[in-house]
Design a protein around this motif. Structure first.
Motif, mmCIF file in Angstrom:
data_model
loop_
_atom_site.group_PDB
_atom_site.id
_atom_site.type_symbol
_atom_site.label_atom_id
_atom_site.label_comp_id
_atom_site.label_asym_id
_atom_site.label_seq_id
_atom_site.Cartn_x
_atom_site.Cartn_y
_atom_site.Cartn_z
ATOM 1 N N LEU A 216 38.612 55.690 41.219
ATOM 2 C CA LEU A 216 37.840 54.527 41.676
ATOM 3 C C LEU A 216 38.103 54.266 43.159
ATOM 4 O O LEU A 216 37.171 54.015 43.931
ATOM 5 C CB LEU A 216 38.198 53.307 40.831
ATOM 6 N N PHE B 4 35.457 54.411 46.352
ATOM 7 C CA PHE B 4 35.324 53.297 47.293
ATOM 8 C C PHE B 4 35.548 53.783 48.729
ATOM 9 O O PHE B 4 34.812 53.411 49.644
ATOM 10 C CB PHE B 4 36.319 52.189 46.932
ATOM 11 N N ALA C 31 32.654 44.824 45.773
ATOM 12 C CA ALA C 31 32.487 44.085 44.517
ATOM 13 C C ALA C 31 32.574 45.034 43.312
ATOM 14 O O ALA C 31 33.232 44.726 42.311
ATOM 15 C CB ALA C 31 31.153 43.350 44.516
ATOM 16 N N GLU C 32 31.921 46.188 43.425
ATOM 17 C CA GLU C 32 31.987 47.160 42.329
ATOM 18 C C GLU C 32 33.408 47.705 42.168
ATOM 19 O O GLU C 32 33.869 47.923 41.039
ATOM 20 C CB GLU C 32 31.027 48.322 42.591
ATOM 21 N N TYR C 33 34.098 47.891 43.281
ATOM 22 C CA TYR C 33 35.479 48.365 43.222
ATOM 23 C C TYR C 33 36.359 47.355 42.494
ATOM 24 O O TYR C 33 37.127 47.724 41.595
ATOM 25 C CB TYR C 33 36.000 48.627 44.636
ATOM 26 N N GLN C 34 36.240 46.087 42.869
ATOM 27 C CA GLN C 34 37.065 45.049 42.240
ATOM 28 C C GLN C 34 36.720 44.901 40.769
ATOM 29 O O GLN C 34 37.603 44.751 39.931
ATOM 30 C CB GLN C 34 36.895 43.708 42.973
ATOM 31 N N GLN C 35 35.434 44.968 40.442
ATOM 32 C CA GLN C 35 35.012 44.879 39.047
ATOM 33 C C GLN C 35 35.578 46.056 38.241
ATOM 34 O O GLN C 35 36.055 45.874 37.124
ATOM 35 C CB GLN C 35 33.486 44.869 38.951
ATOM 36 N N GLY C 36 35.542 47.238 38.828
ATOM 37 C CA GLY C 36 36.105 48.409 38.154
ATOM 38 C C GLY C 36 37.600 48.268 37.931
ATOM 39 O O GLY C 36 38.117 48.619 36.865
ATOM 40 N N ILE D 3 30.697 53.219 46.306
ATOM 41 C CA ILE D 3 30.601 51.892 45.696
ATOM 42 C C ILE D 3 31.043 50.862 46.725
ATOM 43 O O ILE D 3 31.781 51.179 47.664
ATOM 44 C CB ILE D 3 31.459 51.778 44.411
ATOM 45 N N ASP D 4 30.597 49.619 46.551
ATOM 46 C CA ASP D 4 30.994 48.576 47.492
ATOM 47 C C ASP D 4 32.233 47.842 46.963
ATOM 48 O O ASP D 4 32.768 48.167 45.904
ATOM 49 C CB ASP D 4 29.836 47.611 47.761
#
Length: 91
Positions: free
Chosen positions: A58, A62, A70-75, A67-68
């Motif tokens: 992940l 990033f 927000a997607e990184y943190q969500q992952g 991925i941005d």
């Protein structure tokens, strides 16, 4: 026409031998380095000894910009939440 005597001196032959060995050593090491670079150096776990392989993958996505933030943190939240549920005995 021998401007420098009757032929190469002993030290010249020695220098040619050292130069040839050095040349082939650099050539072989260069080929090995190129093959390792092309084939890759291994899995994500080898490059990041701490943390899970999924988190390392992940983070790599990033870093490459796939991925941005927000997607990184969500992952990360999903992965760490899955680890927490697994440790608590859930599925």
């Amino acid at each position: 026409m021998h401007w420098f005597g009757f032929g190469p001196a002993g030290w010249m032959v020695g220098m040619m031998a050292v130069t040839m060995v050095t040349f082939w050593a650099v050539a072989v090491l260069g080929i090995i380095a190129l093959v390792r670079h092309v084939l890759g150096s291994g899995s994500a776990q080898e490059t990041t000894p701490t943390g899970s392989a999924a988190e390392a993958l992940l983070a790599a996505r990033f870093a490459r910009g796939e991925i941005d933030a927000a997607e990184y943190q969500q992952g990360l939240d999903v992965l760490r939440g899955a680890d927490d549920r697994r440790a608590a005995g859930g599925s």
